[in-house]
Design a protein around this motif. Structure first.
Motif, mmCIF file in Angstrom:
data_model
loop_
_atom_site.group_PDB
_atom_site.id
_atom_site.type_symbol
_atom_site.label_atom_id
_atom_site.label_comp_id
_atom_site.label_asym_id
_atom_site.label_seq_id
_atom_site.Cartn_x
_atom_site.Cartn_y
_atom_site.Cartn_z
ATOM 1 N N UNK A 1 -0.438 17.604 -16.150
ATOM 2 C CA UNK A 1 0.508 15.547 -15.375
ATOM 3 C C UNK A 1 2.320 15.706 -15.964
ATOM 4 N N UNK A 2 2.297 14.733 -15.406
ATOM 5 C CA UNK A 2 4.505 15.023 -15.066
ATOM 6 C C UNK A 2 4.477 13.399 -14.976
ATOM 7 N N UNK A 3 5.431 13.574 -16.418
ATOM 8 C CA UNK A 3 5.759 11.430 -17.301
ATOM 9 C C UNK A 3 6.517 11.619 -16.214
ATOM 10 N N UNK A 4 6.204 10.101 -15.244
ATOM 11 C CA UNK A 4 7.394 10.173 -13.985
ATOM 12 C C UNK A 4 7.729 8.794 -14.305
ATOM 13 N N UNK A 5 7.976 7.784 -16.051
ATOM 14 C CA UNK A 5 8.690 6.881 -16.163
ATOM 15 C C UNK A 5 7.777 5.208 -15.267
ATOM 16 N N UNK A 6 8.389 4.702 -14.919
ATOM 17 C CA UNK A 6 9.090 3.634 -14.060
ATOM 18 C C UNK A 6 9.007 3.960 -12.127
ATOM 19 N N UNK A 7 9.010 5.278 -12.109
ATOM 20 C CA UNK A 7 9.185 5.806 -10.566
ATOM 21 C C UNK A 7 7.619 4.587 -9.497
ATOM 22 N N UNK A 8 6.222 4.770 -10.061
ATOM 23 C CA UNK A 8 5.085 3.762 -9.165
ATOM 24 C C UNK A 8 5.883 3.023 -9.030
ATOM 25 N N UNK A 9 6.409 2.299 -10.464
ATOM 26 C CA UNK A 9 5.992 0.550 -10.462
ATOM 27 C C UNK A 9 6.765 0.577 -9.343
ATOM 28 N N UNK A 10 8.154 0.935 -8.869
ATOM 29 C CA UNK A 10 9.587 1.220 -8.469
ATOM 30 C C UNK A 10 8.860 0.947 -6.855
ATOM 31 N N UNK A 11 8.865 2.674 -6.384
ATOM 32 C CA UNK A 11 7.667 2.658 -5.152
ATOM 33 C C UNK A 11 6.480 1.280 -4.834
ATOM 34 N N UNK A 12 5.390 0.776 -5.818
ATOM 35 C CA UNK A 12 4.764 -0.453 -5.644
ATOM 36 C C UNK A 12 6.135 -1.802 -5.299
ATOM 37 N N UNK A 13 6.373 -1.895 -5.855
ATOM 38 C CA UNK A 13 7.420 -3.069 -5.757
ATOM 39 C C UNK A 13 8.430 -2.849 -4.714
ATOM 40 N N UNK A 14 8.238 -2.086 -3.723
ATOM 41 C CA UNK A 14 9.245 -2.006 -2.733
ATOM 42 C C UNK A 14 8.575 -2.382 -1.790
ATOM 43 N N UNK A 15 6.913 -1.410 -1.547
ATOM 44 C CA UNK A 15 5.891 -1.376 -0.637
ATOM 45 C C UNK A 15 6.016 -2.836 0.285
ATOM 46 N N UNK A 16 6.092 -2.422 1.834
ATOM 47 C CA UNK A 16 6.409 -3.425 2.298
ATOM 48 C C UNK A 16 4.498 -4.246 2.747
ATOM 49 N N UNK A 17 3.713 -3.185 2.613
ATOM 50 C CA UNK A 17 2.220 -4.003 2.328
ATOM 51 C C UNK A 17 1.815 -4.635 1.670
ATOM 52 N N UNK A 18 2.956 -4.749 0.018
ATOM 53 C CA UNK A 18 2.331 -5.009 -1.416
ATOM 54 C C UNK A 18 3.368 -6.609 -0.539
ATOM 55 N N UNK A 19 4.233 -6.413 -0.046
ATOM 56 C CA UNK A 19 4.724 -7.743 -0.584
ATOM 57 C C UNK A 19 3.973 -8.370 1.160
ATOM 58 N N UNK A 20 3.577 -7.992 1.775
ATOM 59 C CA UNK A 20 2.641 -9.068 3.475
ATOM 60 C C UNK A 20 1.163 -9.534 2.349
ATOM 61 N N UNK A 21 0.453 -8.394 2.009
ATOM 62 C CA UNK A 21 -0.673 -8.710 0.993
ATOM 63 C C UNK A 21 -1.032 -9.642 0.138
ATOM 64 N N UNK A 22 0.421 -9.668 -0.655
ATOM 65 C CA UNK A 22 0.729 -10.742 -1.841
ATOM 66 C C UNK A 22 1.145 -11.674 -1.102
ATOM 67 N N UNK A 23 1.974 -12.287 -0.587
ATOM 68 C CA UNK A 23 2.261 -13.493 1.100
ATOM 69 C C UNK A 23 0.893 -14.013 1.405
ATOM 70 N N UNK A 24 0.000 -13.252 1.975
ATOM 71 C CA UNK A 24 -1.675 -13.568 2.847
ATOM 72 C C UNK A 24 -1.944 -14.052 1.293
ATOM 73 N N UNK A 25 -2.327 -13.888 0.243
ATOM 74 C CA UNK A 25 -2.625 -14.292 -0.954
ATOM 75 C C UNK A 25 -2.372 -15.098 -1.387
ATOM 76 N N UNK A 26 -1.585 -15.455 -1.774
ATOM 77 C CA UNK A 26 -0.679 -16.665 -2.338
ATOM 78 C C UNK A 26 -1.209 -18.138 -1.155
ATOM 79 N N UNK A 27 -0.951 -17.352 0.700
ATOM 80 C CA UNK A 27 -1.124 -18.654 1.368
ATOM 81 C C UNK A 27 -2.872 -19.324 0.989
ATOM 82 N N UNK A 28 -3.363 -18.389 1.601
ATOM 83 C CA UNK A 28 -5.206 -18.147 1.018
ATOM 84 C C UNK A 28 -5.436 -19.151 -0.091
#
Lengths: 291, 280
Positions: free
Chosen positions: A46-73
């Motif tokens: 296992x390798x320690x990667x710090x906040x890499x995953x968080x940055x990757x997820x927060x910049x994911x367009x699909x997440x933004x879409x899902x989040x917006x749909x979720x809020x509207x819903x």
């Protein structure tokens, strides 16, 4: 002023709950934290990667879409279910067998397993064999929830209204039942209109249960997973892919543990923040009521 | 208990009809999907697929017979009932003393503890999916009823504490004090005096624990494979493997509604009275 005695021995009574929830909440959550900052290359590598995953997820367009749909819903869910729940609770009979019957019927959708709810609506809304699907199509409105994004979205929303408005109704009904008869008599003597009775007697008395209803409905609609999973599988495209579906896709579908864990934590923190706001609001109004 | 009836709840004016039409429309909306499910469950598959009919032309109970005679179907029901009962029992027995502590005493970190418990009710089950699987694998509990029952405690215990605390706070503290002066020990007082006083609350809490454990599938399905597989999961797998057997699917669906309907029927009076007594 709070007159309850201060006694730390009360902890002994809380201990069983603390242990059982600690096992099922803290340990799993620690595992998630662990994954969110590591890259698992192999069973012992296992390798320690710090906040890499968080940055990757927060910049994911699909997440933004899902989040917006979720809020509207979730917004639509609250806007429809809360007024509808209040209205039905106000018109329900209060005495005799009619009242028991109504309560039992209203509570019915709440006790159906969530995937069966999806199945019921699948059977009900299919354009070839479903009652609603055939009825809407025969009115000349083209409707097919498996191919049209809008139809799919609408079906999930109506399904949620069908499924969860009963919870709002039951809570409001309970709140209404706690109003003493004398309040209504006083209102009658004053010649108050039905609207005035609602606005100045019923609504204030329902405030607490309504807060709970809004809290529960918001949280649960924010976590909706099983029903759309059965009904539409998140599609067509990703029109009905809400946050939990998205999480399950990356965690179980693609087995990307790191991003999934990071996303889980963000998801959890958002919900935590919102419930903290609601909780302080409830306890605050409680204190005002006590005064 | 006072029966609340006001002008708005018991209207004798001209608005009476209009209001009740609205109520009837809602109940039609509520019951039509369930009617359709039942109608589908008693039809042979050829009839379902051959054409559209509001009422079944031929009524058959073949789908139900299949479910009651095939062990892979009916054990699903037994599994579900087992872990739901287990969960309700665990949740109630740990939540009762804790709710008493929260309603009667102040202690170090009580408010934080209460909020922390509530946050677990708010946690999305999807977040806990993977860690749960690993945790229970480590202890060799995968595919046992107790694993699902414990996993469901995550959201049921906080809810039980929350509801029970409301009911207990409605019982005057003087009753406790009088009992202690009369020489009752805490366990004896709690079991013989206090619990009977809040039995409506216990009924409502049990109802909620049953409900949330019965309807949950995501965790239940992940933590089981064969021996403790819930009926809801059996439905998803068997159906996709054997093509779309709509009639069988509908019959299984109808049978998952039955236990819930029975439970509501038993607690119906507690729901009406109970909610109002407690703070929830």
């Amino acid at each position: 002023m709070d007159k309850r005695p201060y006694d730390n021995k009360a902890w002994l009574l809380v201990l069983p709950v603390f242990l059982i929830v600690a096992i099922s909440a803290i340990i799993p959550l620690m595992t998630v934290v662990n994954y969110s900052v590591q890259d698992v290359l192999g069973p012992f590598q296992r390798v320690f990667v710090g906040t890499e995953w968080f940055e990757q997820v927060l910049n994911d367009d699909r997440l933004h879409g899902a989040f917006l749909r979720q809020l509207i819903f979730s917004g639509c869910v609250l806007l429809i279910q809360i007024p509808l729940g209040i209205a039905v609770a106000l018109t329900m009979p209060v005495k005799g067998w009619q009242s028991s019957l109504c309560l039992v019927l209203v509570a019915l959708p709440l006790l159906i397993p969530w995937n069966v709810v999806g199945t019921i609506w699948q059977l009900y809304a299919r354009p070839d064999i479903g009652l609603a699907g055939v009825a809407v199509n025969s009115l000349g409105i083209p409707y097919n929830y498996t191919s049209s994004a809008f139809d799919a979205w609408l079906t999930v929303l109506i399904m949620d209204v069908w499924h969860w408005t009963p919870l709002v109704i039951l809570l409001c009904y309970a709140g209404l039942r706690s109003i003493p008869e004398a309040f209504y008599q006083a209102a009658k003597i004053d010649g108050a209109s039905a609207w005035a009775v609602f606005r100045y007697i019923q609504l204030p008395k329902m405030r607490r249960v309504l807060t709970i209803a809004i809290l529960l409905r918001f949280m649960d609609s924010f976590m909706i997973y099983t029903e759309p999973f059965v009904l539409t599988g998140g599609g067509p495209g990703n029109a009905t892919t809400f946050l939990s579906q998205f999480l399950a896709q990356i965690a179980v579908g693609q087995f990307d543990l790191g991003p999934a864990a990071a996303f889980s934590l963000i998801y959890f923190l958002v919900i935590l923040l919102l419930s903290w706001i609601f909780y302080t609001y409830i306890t605050h109004t409680d204190r005002e009521d006590a005064r | 208990m006072s029966t609340a009836k006001g002008p708005a709840l018991n209207p004798s004016t001209g608005r009476f009809r209009k209001r009740h039409i609205g109520l009837i429309v809602y109940f039609v909306f509520l019951l039509l999907p369930i009617y359709w499910l039942i109608a589908m469950s008693v039809r042979p598959n050829q009839e379902i697929l051959s054409g559209f009919d509001l009422f079944p032309r031929t009524i058959t109970f073949a789908n139900y017979v299949t479910i009651f005679t095939d062990p892979s179907w009916y054990t699903g029901y037994l599994n579900s009932i087992q872990y739901v009962a287990l969960n309700t029992l665990i949740s109630l027995s740990v939540a009762l003393p804790a709710a008493y502590a929260f309603s009667r005493y102040r202690f170090l970190g009580d408010k934080h503890m209460f909020f922390w418990l509530l946050t677990n009710r708010m946690a999305p089950p999807a977040v806990f999916l993977l860690p749960f699987f690993q945790l229970y694998s480590t202890f060799g509990l995968i595919d046992t009823h107790i694993a699902v029952a414990l996993a469901h405690c995550l959201f049921n215990v906080p809810l039980a504490v929350w509801i029970l605390e409301g009911f207990m706070s409605g019982v005057p503290r003087e009753i406790d004090e009088t009992a202690y002066i009369d020489g009752y020990s805490f366990p004896r007082f709690f079991l013989t005096i206090f619990l009977p006083l809040i039995r409506a609350g216990i009924g409502v809490t049990a109802f909620f624990c049953f409900m949330f454990s019965w309807v949950e599938l995501l965790l239940a399905r992940t933590l089981t494979s064969v021996d403790a597989k819930p009926i809801a999961a059996t439905m998803t797998r068997t159906v996709s493997a054997a093509g779309m057997d709509w009639g069988l699917l509908a019959a299984a669906g109808v049978l998952t509604i039955v236990p819930g309907a029975l439970v509501i029927w038993f607690v119906r009076n507690y729901i009406a009275k109970g909610f109002a007594l407690g703070r929830v």
